[in-house]
Write a protein that holds these residues in place. Structure first.
Motif, mmCIF file in Angstrom:
data_model
loop_
_atom_site.group_PDB
_atom_site.id
_atom_site.type_symbol
_atom_site.label_atom_id
_atom_site.label_comp_id
_atom_site.label_asym_id
_atom_site.label_seq_id
_atom_site.Cartn_x
_atom_site.Cartn_y
_atom_site.Cartn_z
ATOM 1 N N ARG A 118 0.855 -1.184 -0.133
ATOM 2 C CA ARG A 118 -0.053 0.030 0.183
ATOM 3 C C ARG A 118 0.764 1.077 0.128
ATOM 4 O O ARG A 118 1.898 1.256 0.656
ATOM 5 N N LEU A 135 -5.715 -2.257 6.774
ATOM 6 C CA LEU A 135 -6.076 -1.738 5.625
ATOM 7 C C LEU A 135 -4.758 -1.034 4.966
ATOM 8 O O LEU A 135 -4.613 -0.778 3.683
ATOM 9 N N PHE A 143 1.958 -7.175 8.115
ATOM 10 C CA PHE A 143 0.839 -7.331 7.394
ATOM 11 C C PHE A 143 0.064 -8.749 7.580
ATOM 12 O O PHE A 143 -1.038 -9.207 7.632
ATOM 13 N N ARG A 147 -3.118 -10.037 8.894
ATOM 14 C CA ARG A 147 -4.125 -10.948 8.181
ATOM 15 C C ARG A 147 -4.506 -12.041 8.763
ATOM 16 O O ARG A 147 -5.588 -12.631 8.647
ATOM 17 N N GLY A 318 -12.643 -1.876 9.467
ATOM 18 C CA GLY A 318 -13.160 -2.082 7.951
ATOM 19 C C GLY A 318 -14.667 -2.698 7.815
ATOM 20 O O GLY A 318 -15.016 -2.577 6.775
ATOM 21 N N GLY A 319 -15.199 -3.226 8.893
ATOM 22 C CA GLY A 319 -16.492 -3.931 8.538
ATOM 23 C C GLY A 319 -17.696 -2.997 8.872
ATOM 24 O O GLY A 319 -18.707 -3.560 8.450
ATOM 25 N N THR A 322 -18.783 -0.151 5.675
ATOM 26 C CA THR A 322 -18.781 -0.797 4.547
ATOM 27 C C THR A 322 -20.406 -1.608 4.246
ATOM 28 O O THR A 322 -21.026 -1.247 3.416
ATOM 29 N N SER A 326 -23.694 -0.867 1.979
ATOM 30 C CA SER A 326 -24.245 -1.836 0.981
ATOM 31 C C SER A 326 -25.664 -1.911 1.395
ATOM 32 O O SER A 326 -26.508 -1.931 0.480
ATOM 33 N N HIS A 389 -3.298 -0.441 -4.486
ATOM 34 C CA HIS A 389 -2.202 -1.272 -4.134
ATOM 35 C C HIS A 389 -0.884 -0.732 -4.796
ATOM 36 O O HIS A 389 -0.863 0.133 -5.427
ATOM 37 N N TRP A 410 -8.064 -0.270 -9.329
ATOM 38 C CA TRP A 410 -9.196 -0.905 -10.438
ATOM 39 C C TRP A 410 -10.327 0.050 -10.591
ATOM 40 O O TRP A 410 -10.855 0.267 -9.343
ATOM 41 N N ALA A 448 -15.992 -6.250 -6.166
ATOM 42 C CA ALA A 448 -16.428 -5.551 -5.115
ATOM 43 C C ALA A 448 -15.597 -5.665 -3.939
ATOM 44 O O ALA A 448 -15.411 -4.787 -3.152
ATOM 45 N N PHE A 449 -15.076 -6.448 -3.873
ATOM 46 C CA PHE A 449 -14.067 -6.933 -2.446
ATOM 47 C C PHE A 449 -12.760 -6.924 -2.508
ATOM 48 O O PHE A 449 -11.998 -7.191 -1.859
ATOM 49 N N GLY A 450 -12.446 -6.596 -3.865
ATOM 50 C CA GLY A 450 -10.854 -6.224 -4.355
ATOM 51 C C GLY A 450 -10.279 -7.527 -4.686
ATOM 52 O O GLY A 450 -10.870 -8.573 -5.208
ATOM 53 N N PHE A 451 -8.947 -7.474 -4.697
ATOM 54 C CA PHE A 451 -7.965 -8.537 -5.278
ATOM 55 C C PHE A 451 -6.957 -9.056 -4.520
ATOM 56 O O PHE A 451 -6.409 -8.357 -3.812
ATOM 57 N N ARG A 454 -4.736 -8.566 -1.102
ATOM 58 C CA ARG A 454 -5.347 -7.542 -0.162
ATOM 59 C C ARG A 454 -6.883 -7.880 -0.391
ATOM 60 O O ARG A 454 -7.507 -6.908 0.077
ATOM 61 N N CYS A 456 -10.652 -8.287 0.322
ATOM 62 C CA CYS A 456 -11.386 -8.099 1.738
ATOM 63 C C CYS A 456 -11.365 -9.126 2.540
ATOM 64 O O CYS A 456 -11.991 -10.042 2.311
HETATM 65 C C1 HEM Z 1 -20.072 -4.987 1.567
HETATM 66 C C2 HEM Z 1 -19.105 -4.889 2.608
HETATM 67 C C3 HEM Z 1 -17.675 -4.755 2.205
HETATM 68 C C4 HEM Z 1 -17.368 -4.516 0.970
HETATM 69 C C5 HEM Z 1 -17.839 -4.186 -0.444
HETATM 70 C C6 HEM Z 1 -15.566 -4.379 1.083
HETATM 71 C C7 HEM Z 1 -14.647 -4.080 0.205
HETATM 72 C C8 HEM Z 1 -13.336 -4.100 0.454
HETATM 73 C C9 HEM Z 1 -12.481 -3.496 -0.293
HETATM 74 C C10 HEM Z 1 -12.642 -3.144 -1.940
HETATM 75 C C11 HEM Z 1 -11.126 -3.896 0.178
HETATM 76 C C12 HEM Z 1 -9.878 -3.300 -0.556
HETATM 77 C C13 HEM Z 1 -9.274 -4.664 -1.270
HETATM 78 C C14 HEM Z 1 -8.059 -4.340 -2.010
HETATM 79 O O1 HEM Z 1 -7.211 -3.656 -1.700
HETATM 80 O O2 HEM Z 1 -7.928 -5.377 -2.810
HETATM 81 C C15 HEM Z 1 -11.551 -4.191 1.440
HETATM 82 C C16 HEM Z 1 -10.253 -4.191 2.293
HETATM 83 C C17 HEM Z 1 -10.559 -4.434 3.849
HETATM 84 N N1 HEM Z 1 -11.769 -4.930 4.416
HETATM 85 FE FE1 HEM Z 1 -13.718 -5.083 3.439
HETATM 86 N N2 HEM Z 1 -15.550 -4.780 2.390
HETATM 87 C C18 HEM Z 1 -16.548 -5.164 2.958
HETATM 88 C C19 HEM Z 1 -16.860 -5.479 4.451
HETATM 89 C C20 HEM Z 1 -15.995 -5.743 5.115
HETATM 90 C C21 HEM Z 1 -16.238 -6.459 6.695
HETATM 91 C C22 HEM Z 1 -17.432 -6.865 7.190
HETATM 92 C C23 HEM Z 1 -14.572 -6.471 7.201
HETATM 93 C C24 HEM Z 1 -14.523 -7.037 8.734
HETATM 94 C C25 HEM Z 1 -14.839 -7.963 9.240
HETATM 95 C C26 HEM Z 1 -13.994 -5.936 6.376
HETATM 96 C C27 HEM Z 1 -12.468 -5.489 6.523
HETATM 97 C C28 HEM Z 1 -11.617 -5.123 5.532
HETATM 98 C C29 HEM Z 1 -10.244 -4.750 5.835
HETATM 99 C C30 HEM Z 1 -9.382 -5.213 7.281
HETATM 100 C C31 HEM Z 1 -9.583 -4.770 4.789
HETATM 101 C C32 HEM Z 1 -8.097 -4.435 4.496
HETATM 102 C C33 HEM Z 1 -7.311 -5.558 3.945
HETATM 103 C C34 HEM Z 1 -5.996 -5.575 3.563
HETATM 104 O O3 HEM Z 1 -5.679 -4.188 3.116
HETATM 105 O O4 HEM Z 1 -5.240 -6.454 3.448
HETATM 106 N N3 HEM Z 1 -14.517 -5.448 4.901
HETATM 107 N N4 HEM Z 1 -12.626 -4.233 1.685
#
Ligand code: HEM
Length: 529
Positions: A118, A135, A143, A147, A318-319, A322, A326, A389, A410, A448-451, A454, A456
């Motif tokens: 990052r 994040l 990291f 994770r 993070g949670g 988000t 949605s 990223h 992206w 939607a949750f990334g790649f 990293r 999600c």
């Molecule tokens: C609809 C719900 C959610 C969406 C759309 C979402 C989406 C994302 C996206 C796009 C990323 C970045 C991924 C990347 O960089 O490739 C991310 C990272 C992350 N999300 Fe979610 N998220 C959601 C729910 C949650 C929940 C419920 C949690 C916790 C339990 C969470 C915890 C995290 C954390 C800690 C990261 C950082 C991961 C890293 O950098 O390694 N997210 N999320």
């Protein structure tokens, strides 16, 4: 998530502080000029070009081209001119935007060892411990530990174990809506309660809950900081980072102190409270108690305590916002597409017969609800312009050179609105996912949750919470628009408010119980508690 993105914004106007800053700035620009010339030479040294993109200006590159609002719209326009990968230079730093799923998959998934770091946020890093937030962590051992800790609490098996907690919170959501109609607040409380239970074993009863307040305060502190990553210190850390904080004014100094304190309040304090209770045998089981046990040393100290504290905080950080966002978009879709709502309710009624509420065991028999969930993630992805990223080695894509240190985003919006994949890209149309498997379009969950490394970690929890909340809301209520004095529906605006997590503009909605039978079941369940 932190509330604005580093590289998406041009730097704010420089402070009028001192001539010396202007001098330092000029020196730094000259240095950048030299560096970008060297970069150009280096990137051609292996004969491969950097991806094409808008030309930019000398020294500052594409800083002025970067859109301030809804960046994905501009990215999509660039894609039409330059193709699936668009190259930019921001103050000499390489950056690319990936506009197709194939490009994102090839680069972020298949070369994930290279593209999983990052960009740093020097202002925040230098003045607080927020750099330990998962994040924001660069790729490396901290990291990986973070994770691992996080995955242990929200992997598919762990989420299955807390399904009853999630279902209970979905029922409480219904009950709260019956009492008062502020959906967004109840939604926020539902997600917060699930997460605080998982992370700390903490039971949330209402909005006045101390930990909910602490986290809301942390979010406000980040908002006060404004354009995270766009401060002059973030852009020129080597030189400007050495200046004392007062140079940036009293307000910035105060805000940064608040940011630092919020990191402690949201991570270290809850950890300490749970540790103390656990030692006395009074803590409810949670991610924190389990990790304390697993890391307990013979002398009573806990190894990795700092990482445990920050990983548990990352579940909340993070949670909460988000999943809440949605679900807000889902309610908006139900208000705007009543015929979709009706179809879902027909399927629910056929199965539930007005004499019970949905449970996770019903998932297989309610494919329309699953399609609604996927369509919500597709129709309004909450991270529409991706999250940055950073690459840590030189790499290649389609005969183009991506130097080490490239920031990669992206364009989730354009990928999830691709007319070649989705027959009704602009509409809310769950039928996209109700076709035979060989005709299924790209699954929005894969974007939607990334790649890559990293992706999600909370995605299993998110989809579980969303599914049961959607099924429960549609079982009990008819969701509609409020009506104005002329008798017309007040429709919500479907545009985003900017931020890394892109929210809808606040809107009002009407929830009307639609069946005596379901209402009775809910009330009986509450009374039995
Ligand atoms: C609809 C719900 C959610 C969406 C759309 C979402 C989406 C994302 C996206 C796009 C990323 C970045 C991924 C990347 O960089 O490739 C991310 C990272 C992350 N999300 Fe979610 N998220 C959601 C729910 C949650 C929940 C419920 C949690 C916790 C339990 C969470 C915890 C995290 C954390 C800690 C990261 C950082 C991961 C890293 O950098 O390694 N997210 N999320």
């Amino acid at each position: 998530m932190v509330n604005d993105t580093a590289i998406l914004e041009a730097p704010p106007a420089a402070s009028n502080k001192a001539l010396s800053i202007a001098f330092l700035f000029a020196t730094y620009l000259a240095f950048l000029g030299l560096r970008s010339a060297l970069n150009r030479l280096q990137s051609k040294s292996d004969g491969l070009p950097f991806p094409p993109g808008p030309k930019g200006l000398p020294l500052i590159g594409n800083v002025l081209d970067m859109p301030r609002k809804n960046p994905f719209v501009k990215y999509t326009e660039w894609a039409e001119i330059y193709g699936d990968i668009v190259g930019l230079k921001i103050l000499g730093k390489p950056m690319v935007i990936l506009n197709t799923y194939q490009a994102a998959k090839e680069i972020l998934d298949k070369q994930s060892l290279i593209f999983s770091s990052r960009p740093r946020l020097p202002l925040v890093d230098m003045n607080s411990d927020w750099g330990s937030f998962l994040l924001l962590l660069p790729y490396g051992s901290q990291f990986q530990t973070s994770r691992r800790f996080m995955n242990s609490a929200v992997n598919p098996g762990a989420v299955r174990e807390v399904q009853s907690v999630i279902q209970e919170q979905a029922r409480t959501l219904l009950y709260r809506i019956l009492k008062s109609p502020e959906f967004h607040q109840h939604n926020l409380l539902m997600q917060g309660a699930i997460i605080l239970k998982i992370a700390y074993g903490h039971e949330v009863l209402d909005h006045d809950d101390h930990w909910i307040q602490v986290s809301e305060k942390a979010t406000r502190c980040m908002e006060d900081l404004g354009n995270v990553g766009g401060h002059p210190v973030d852009l020129f850390p080597t030189i400007l980072g050495k200046l004392p904080l007062w140079v940036w004014g009293k307000k910035t100094k105060r805000t940064l102190e608040g940011v630092k304190q919020s990191g402690i309040d949201m991570h270290i304090r809850p950890y300490e409270v749970v540790k103390e209770k656990h030692a006395k045998g009074l803590a409810h089981p949670s991610m924190t108690t389990r990790l304390i046990d697993e890391n307990m040393q013979y002398d009573g100290t806990v190894s990795n305590a700092h990482d445990i504290a920050w990983s548990a905080g990352a579940v909340y950080g993070g949670g909460s916002d988000t999943t809440t966002t949605s679900l807000d978009f889902f309610v908006m879709a139900m208000m705007l597409y009543p015929e979709v709502q009706k179809k879902a309710q027909e399927q629910l009624d056929k199965l539930l017969q007005h004499d019970r509420l949905p449970t996770f065991e019903d998932m297989e028999n309610l494919p329309y609800i699953t399609a609604l969930m996927k369509e919500t993630l597709r129709w309004r992805p909450i991270v529409p312009a991706g999250f940055p990223h950073l690459s840590t080695q030189d790499a290649m894509y389609n005969n183009m050179h991506l130097p080490s240190g490239t920031i990669v985003l992206w364009n989730a919006w354009s990928i999830l609105h691709d007319p070649e994949q989705y027959s009704h890209p602009e509409e809310f149309y769950p039928e996209h996912f109700l076709v035979p498997s060989e005709k299924q379009p790209l699954d929005p969950e894969d974007v939607a949750f990334g790649f890559g490394r990293r992706v999600c970690p909370g995605r299993h929890l998110a989809r579980t919470s969303l599914w049961i909340a959607m099924a429960s809301l549609l079982t009990l209520f008819e969701i509609s628009c409020p009506i104005d004095e002329e008798g017309d529906p007040i429709k919500p605006e479907t545009n985003y408010i900017d931020g890394v997590v892109s929210h809808p503009k606040p809107f009002k909605s009407v929830f009307k119980p639609r069946s005596e039978g379901y209402l009775k079941v809910l009330m009986e369940e509450r009374e039995a508690k």
